[in-house]
Design a protein around this motif. Sequence first.
Motif: not given
Length: 855
Positions: A429-444, A449-457
């Motif tokens: 099991w992994e908990l993955i979190s992140g954010v979208p990135l955009y350039d100066e013109a506002g284009s995606h 982001g980051a990910a961590m193992p949560i199997t034990d949890r």
Amino acid sequence: MPITREQLSGTAEHALLREQLRLLTDNVTTAAIVNLINMTVVLVVGHHAFVSYLAVLLWIFFVVAVVLVRLGIGLFVRQTRYCGNLNRLLKFYELACILTGFAWGSSVWLLNTTDMSVLVLFSFVIAGMSGGAIATLASSHLVSRGFIIAAVLPMVIRMYLIGSEIAMATALMGAIFIVATVTGAGRIHRTLIENTRLRLKTEAQTNVLKQKDEELSAIYDNATYYLVLLRPDGTIVRANRTAVVNAGLEFEPGSEQRNIANFPWWHEAAYSADKLISDLKRVSVGEVVRRELNLRLPSGRELRVEMNLTPIHFQGDVHYILLEAHDISLFKRIEQRLRESERRFREISEASGQYLWETDANGYFQFVSDKVHEVTGYSAEQLIGKKKTEFLTPMDAQRWTQALTTAASENKTVRIEVRSQRADGEWIWELISGVPLYDEAGSHIGYRGAAMPITDRKHYEETLIKAKEAAEAGTRAKSQFLAVMSHEIRTPMNGVMGMAELLMNTPLNEEQMEYARTIYQSSRALLEVINEILDLSKIESGKFELYVHTFDLHHLLEDIAELISVSARNKGIKFSFVMDEHIPKFVRADDIRIRQVLLNLLGNAVKFTQEGKVELSARLRHVRGHAYDIVFVVTDTGIGIPEDKLEHIFKPFQQADSSTSRRFGGTGLGLAISKELVVLMGGRIQVESEVNQGTTFRVELTLDSAEQPLALEDKRTRQQESQPDMSPSSRRFRVLLAEDNPVNQKVAMAMLKKFGADVVVAENGHEAVAAAEKTPFDIILMDCQMPELDGYEATMNIRAGHGPNRRTPIIALTAHAMAGDRDKCLSVGMNDYLAKPVSQTALQEVIRRHLGQGR
């Protein structure tokens, strides 16, 4: 806000109108004096030839009026900054001027003479006035021409009418004068207006240029970065305030100018004064040079700056060079701190078991930190160019793709738990979190982001869920057990208590009555234990609800005191009751639960006190608007409670010691229920005690005062008047009793017959429905748990049928007394609810209440 073309045009027209008014009214005082002089001449010369003195007076009044109007407008324009409707004011002044001309032109009609010398003199006066109008009123062609025509034309007509040769010649010359002066006045007007327009335009442009120059100077001098204007050889022409104050570039205008290369800025070997001179030569031929370097200020402080050398062209040649230097020291420090922060974040992230990742807009990995190998077994190089979905279950891959799409479209953070397969084939099991990135013109452009193992949890959560389900199952089993036991105990108890109550109402000797009372009181004691257990179960399950309404608090406390005083008197101890006179009489709360708490505490006080006294007091502690903080204190001189036992007495089934329960009896539930009830009512309960000295309980409640309700005695009177008499001598009524237990049938039938009822018994739900479909009844008493068809379904069938009892009151008469049982009965169509065991009084009261609501 920018000024529109229409606004600019309107502003110019406004200025021109003001200028016309100024020119028209500049010599208004002189004109008024000239008019007075001419008027004197006219009066002196023509005094012997006037038509009538009335005409002369009217003419004088006319001349003076229009002259005063002109004078008033002139003074108003010169002494105020009138910004109203200038066009209207101008038209009004023009009219006054034209009327002045007409007044002077009509003066020749005041003379009743053909003396040409007098008439010619008058004509010269008028011609002089008209000539003056060309000079003084030329700023308005309407005034200058109108004045001349209005002044000369009446004289021409008069001469023409005289008819002599001199008069005709004078009339002709007057006509020629009109044409010539009107034409000349037009040229003068056009020239004057054009000159005025040009002058106003020039003034406006000059003001704009001055304003722009001031703005540019303000921007230049107040800029927070260094601005230095140089000649191509490096000579300083001008420096802004920042450069002068902070960098010491001060020089005397007109004196020998200092060269920028001579200042002690250029101390680095990487950028010396020679390098600066070389850059100035490049810029002097049209290049733009940008440098990032360190500068040393006269104060000794060093800065990191970004310097730009820009050529300034004039007619194709470079005449000046602009040096701009921006202090980027703070930016560089922030940039360094950001790099350090990113490094620390990466180190902390990896130390916490997370790996960092970054993808393009399509989800392909562009970067993965080295920690990923420890988590997934894949190296960073193996993952670059691949998608995370390649390592997820099909369901999680779909969820991951949808989460990224939503995050990009709504600019939201991604946070999702997924199952991922390691390189060795193990699923984690992994908990993955992140954010979208955009350039100066506002284009995606991607995600980070980051990910961590949560199997034990996850395994721990599964364990907790199973434990929670087991606990809930235990709670359900407990509730089910209590419901069954309550029903099975209440059913026979209804027979015991009912028969005992019926027995006590028959002729008995003293010994038999004592036996019957003992049976009834023992049954009530057992019922109290059952009720306490059910109350505690309701509270623990969160299904206990308070019934808040307005009641008489004084009456409640007096009833409680009267009830306890009897018990205390029977035991030979003293009881006292004290109530603060400021406590409100009517409050909103649950009076039944307040009564239950106080009776429990007072009952214990009497039970555990062998000699001495028991006291109940009600004290007002604080008032906040309609909220009254009231403290109820129960004090006794009984056996007391050991200090080490005080913290346990509010727990279920706990008493001070085992000998207490053996000596005095009790389940140990009363105090536990009392505390829970007080907490539910938003209050608190405290205890103080000393062994063999006594105990004090304090109950603190906040009660809202209320308006006095309808008097209870009046309500009882109205109820008695509206309810039918159910004594044995009153009219008889029919009752359908649905009850499967033979003993309970006998008890209910005996009680009902004492009330004057004709009873029909149905032993199950089917029989009850069949009887209700055929025979009309006044009341239906319905047991809930019966064979073949229970009371709930039987009630719904009766309500849905077409028999005579669709609206007959149905009263639940049941041993179901758990939380929610009353609501369940009412929800299927029953009108009221009585829990077994049922007393004669309760049964009689509910029948009285509903007998008038039948068919």
